[in-house]
Design an enzyme around this catalytic site. Structure first.
Site, short mmCIF file in Angstrom:
data_model
loop_
_atom_site.label_atom_id
_atom_site.label_comp_id
_atom_site.label_asym_id
_atom_site.label_seq_id
_atom_site.Cartn_x
_atom_site.Cartn_y
_atom_site.Cartn_z
CG ASP A 216 -0.51 -0.35 2.55
OD1 ASP A 216 0.65 -0.98 2.56
OD2 ASP A 216 -1.13 -0.33 3.67
CG ASP A 244 -1.49 -3.04 -15.76
OD1 ASP A 244 -0.50 -3.31 -16.30
OD2 ASP A 244 -2.41 -3.78 -15.85
#
Length: 351
Positions: A216, A244
């Protein structure tokens, strides 16, 4: 001679593969590299016709080649898990392509959505055959109120060790810095095991700086501090998501390449852009071929033609720098054919 299996796939796959082959032909002729191509129509259209993405002996057929060049897979009406598990994942696993390599750069002329993105140049190294994308699990009590699904993650010492070693060895050739993606504060078995093995492998590379980041926080730092990173290694799921995200940071997933590698070269490796089949623009002649062309450059490097690979990448850099040789998704005015011709011209003229 290097034999290449070509799978254009679906949507814009055939368009970008045509561009990549034109550039490959130009650089191969220039450097007297002998490449032979065999094309296969394995795709969602084949699935709709025959009930399978590829024939039963598809893996055996591909095993005879030195490399595989894939365009894109996916089409409306065929569920993504069908197209993915019917072609891409079986190839990766049958050929032990345990490295998914995704280089990330911000090129001149390509606007990053970030305010400050100059100097971004790093690589995501994704573990490609185990981790969270295992086939172990199932569905129970289908159709009942207590229906459930179980998906097991699989992390092995061998799998983690070899992907970590690849990342550290790659960092030695770059800027000497590896970041490991983890979530060991929340996933209490597999990710602490990942951390343990990666740290053990790091001890074998004392010349490489190493740290570990929770996924995160790492995702946030990709946006806030993208220049900081050199080589980022992650599990199958984490590497997939981070790569991505990184491509978006670099300005467009349309230019993002990938290499599915068997570093031992016992089996063929596979090279593909990561932009998908984009059915909404298929057949219009506006697809961005950069991701496929960069993937072809990675293939040339894997086949031990580094000078040819460097010239292809340099040609791509040059075309991206001008709106006259950029496609519309990057704010340019060029068609796929225009960009392809510009790339071929630059490859031929490179000294």
């Amino acid at each position: 001679m290097s034999s290449i299996a070509v799978i254009p796939g679906d949507g814009i796959g055939s368009e970008v593969i045509e561009s990549a082959r034109a550039v490959l032909d130009a650089v191969a002729a220039k450097h007297e590299i002998d490449l032979s191509y065999t094309e296969f129509d394995w795709s969602c259209q084949r699935y709709e016709r025959e009930g399978a993405m590829m024939p039963d002996d598809g893996i055996e057929t591909l095993s005879r080649f030195d490399a595989i060049l894939l365009g894109a897979v996916g089409w409306p009406g065929v569920p993504d898990h069908v197209s993915l598990w019917g072609l891409l994942i079986p190839i990766r696993r049958a050929f032990r392509q345990y490295v998914n390599l995704r280089p990330i750069r911000v090129f001149d002329g390509v606007a990053s959505p970030l305010r400050q993105a100059d100097g971004v140049d790093f690589v995501v190294v994704r573990e490609n055959v185990e981790g969270e994308y295992s086939e172990i699990g199932g569905r129970l009590n289908r159709g009942f109120p207590d229906e459930m699904a179980v998906q097991e993650s699989v992390f092995t010492r061998a799998g983690i060790s070899r992907i970590a070693d690849f990342a550290f060895e790659l960092a030695r050739k770059r800027r000497g810095y590896v970041t490991s993606a983890t979530k060991s504060n929340g996933i209490v078995h597999t990710l602490p095991f990942w951390d343990q093995i990666v740290a053990e492998r790091a001890e074998q590379f004392p010349d490489v700086r190493f740290d570990s980041e929770h996924i995160d926080a790492l995702a946030a730092k990709f946006v806030l501090q993208p220049q900081r990173f050199d080589v980022v290694v992650g599990s199958n799921l984490f590497g997939d998501i981070l790569s991505d995200l990184a491509a978006a940071v670099a300005g467009s997933i349309g230019i993002a390449p990938s290499a599915n590698l068997d570093p031992t070269k016992r089996y063929p490796s596979m090279f593909e852009p990561v932009h998908g089949s984009a059915p909404d623009i298929a057949g219009r002649g506006v697809a961005n071929p950069a991701g496929a062309v960069w993937s072809a450059a990675l293939m040339l490097e894997h086949l031990r033609h580094p000078q040819a690979a460097a010239e292809v990448l340099a040609a791509m850099e040059s075309t991206l720098a001008s709106p006259d040789t950029r496609t519309a998704d990057l704010g340019g005015s060029a068609s796929t054919a225009d960009v392809t011709q510009a790339l071929v011209t630059r490859v031929i003229s490179a000294r």
